[in-house]
Design an enzyme around this catalytic site. Structure first.
Site, PDB file in Angstrom:
ATOM      1  N   ARG A   7      20.569 -22.437   6.193  1.00 43.63           N
ATOM      2  CA  ARG A   7      20.890 -22.421   5.516  1.00 43.63           C
ATOM      3  C   ARG A   7      20.902 -21.362   4.022  1.00 43.63           C
ATOM      4  NH1 ARG A   7      17.319 -22.360   1.241  1.00 43.63           N
ATOM      5  NH2 ARG A   7      15.785 -20.734   2.758  1.00 43.63           N
ATOM      6  N   VAL A   8      21.905 -21.902   2.818  1.00 45.33           N
ATOM      7  CA  VAL A   8      21.837 -20.661   1.632  1.00 45.33           C
ATOM      8  C   VAL A   8      21.306 -21.454   0.863  1.00 45.33           C
ATOM      9  CG1 VAL A   8      23.206 -19.615   3.244  1.00 45.33           C
ATOM     10  CG2 VAL A   8      24.205 -20.883   1.604  1.00 45.33           C
ATOM     11  N   SER A   9      20.450 -21.298  -0.390  1.00 41.98           N
ATOM     12  CA  SER A   9      20.606 -21.572  -1.304  1.00 41.98           C
ATOM     13  C   SER A   9      21.432 -22.471  -2.058  1.00 41.98           C
ATOM     14  CB  SER A   9      19.871 -20.876  -2.153  1.00 41.98           C
ATOM     15  OG  SER A   9      18.278 -20.710  -1.164  1.00 41.98           O
ATOM     16  N   LYS A  10      22.638 -21.422  -2.593  1.00 33.16           N
ATOM     17  CA  LYS A  10      23.579 -22.154  -3.709  1.00 33.16           C
ATOM     18  C   LYS A  10      24.648 -22.236  -3.266  1.00 33.16           C
ATOM     19  CE  LYS A  10      22.306 -18.116  -6.796  1.00 33.16           C
ATOM     20  NZ  LYS A  10      22.557 -17.237  -7.732  1.00 33.16           N
ATOM     21  N   GLN A  15      27.202 -17.741  -2.065  1.00 34.88           N
ATOM     22  CA  GLN A  15      26.662 -17.075  -0.898  1.00 34.88           C
ATOM     23  C   GLN A  15      27.056 -18.215   0.535  1.00 34.88           C
ATOM     24  OE1 GLN A  15      22.294 -18.836  -1.404  1.00 34.88           O
ATOM     25  NE2 GLN A  15      21.646 -16.436  -2.495  1.00 34.88           N
TER      26      GLN A  15
END
Length: 204
Positions: A7-10, A15
């Site tokens: 998982r990455v936030s952006k 990312q």
């Protein structure tokens, strides 16, 4: 079977999951058994995580690069691992602060048990502080808790609506943004003012 989650936030491309993917592949996970999300860790209903959880079977192990890839909320993490444990699924963290967690081993279970105990301790402290704060406020003549959503304007609208036989209470409450309990605390089923309703109007 090992199943990996990334998982990455952006989602703007700043990312990527490349580093996580490399780490998971190096841990022996088949590329077809990798799931990913581009979303904040505070969001529990992530499509990739949901599909990953569905794919896990008894005897499998969920592998994440870092513990915060699974989620940023400690309580969500605790609940997720308890859910996995109940299904006979293990959790392994490859690096970072949670790298000692591997619930397929006795030592890993012990570490996670400490995390769970700390989370429970934190909940108890928050509860104690909240109760102490409310008691202190009451001692100073203030009442704690969420304010009522009923206003004088809403009360007058409710009085007018409840005088009509075609009015549906559920729809009325939804339109006014109040609960049935709040409505009936101020008005009777026939639209007559109750003590709380009179008190609210008399404050104007």
């Amino acid at each position: 079977m090992l199943i990996g989650y990334m998982r990455v936030s952006k989602i703007d491309g700043s990312q990527t999951t490349d580093l996580q993917r490399d780490g998971l592949l190096a841990a022996g996970i088949n590329p077809s058994h990798l799931y990913e999300d581009y979303a904040s860790g505070k969001i529990e209903d992530r499509p990739g995580l949901i599909n990953c959880m569905k794919a896990l079977r008894e005897g499998d192990t969920l592998v994440v690069w870092k513990l915060d890839r699974l989620g940023r909320d400690l309580h969500h993490l605790i609940n997720t691992v308890h859910n996995l444990t109940g299904r006979g699924v293990g959790l392994k963290v490859l690096t970072g602060h949670g790298a000692a967690i591997d619930t397929t081993t006795a030592a890993g279970k012990l570490v996670f048990g400490i995390f769970a105990a700390l989370a429970e301790f934190e909940r108890e402290l928050i509860s104690e502080r909240t109760l102490a704060g409310l008691a202190s406020a009451r001692a100073r003549g203030r009442k704690g808790g969420r304010p009522f959503k009923m206003t004088a304007a809403k009360l007058r609208l409710a009085m007018a609506a409840m005088g009509k036989p075609e009015t549906r209470i559920g729809y009325l409450c939804k339109e006014l943004g109040i609960s049935r309990q709040t409505l009936y605390r101020h008005l009777s089923p026939t639209g007559e003012l109750r003590p709380d309703g009179k008190k609210l109007l008399n404050q104007l």
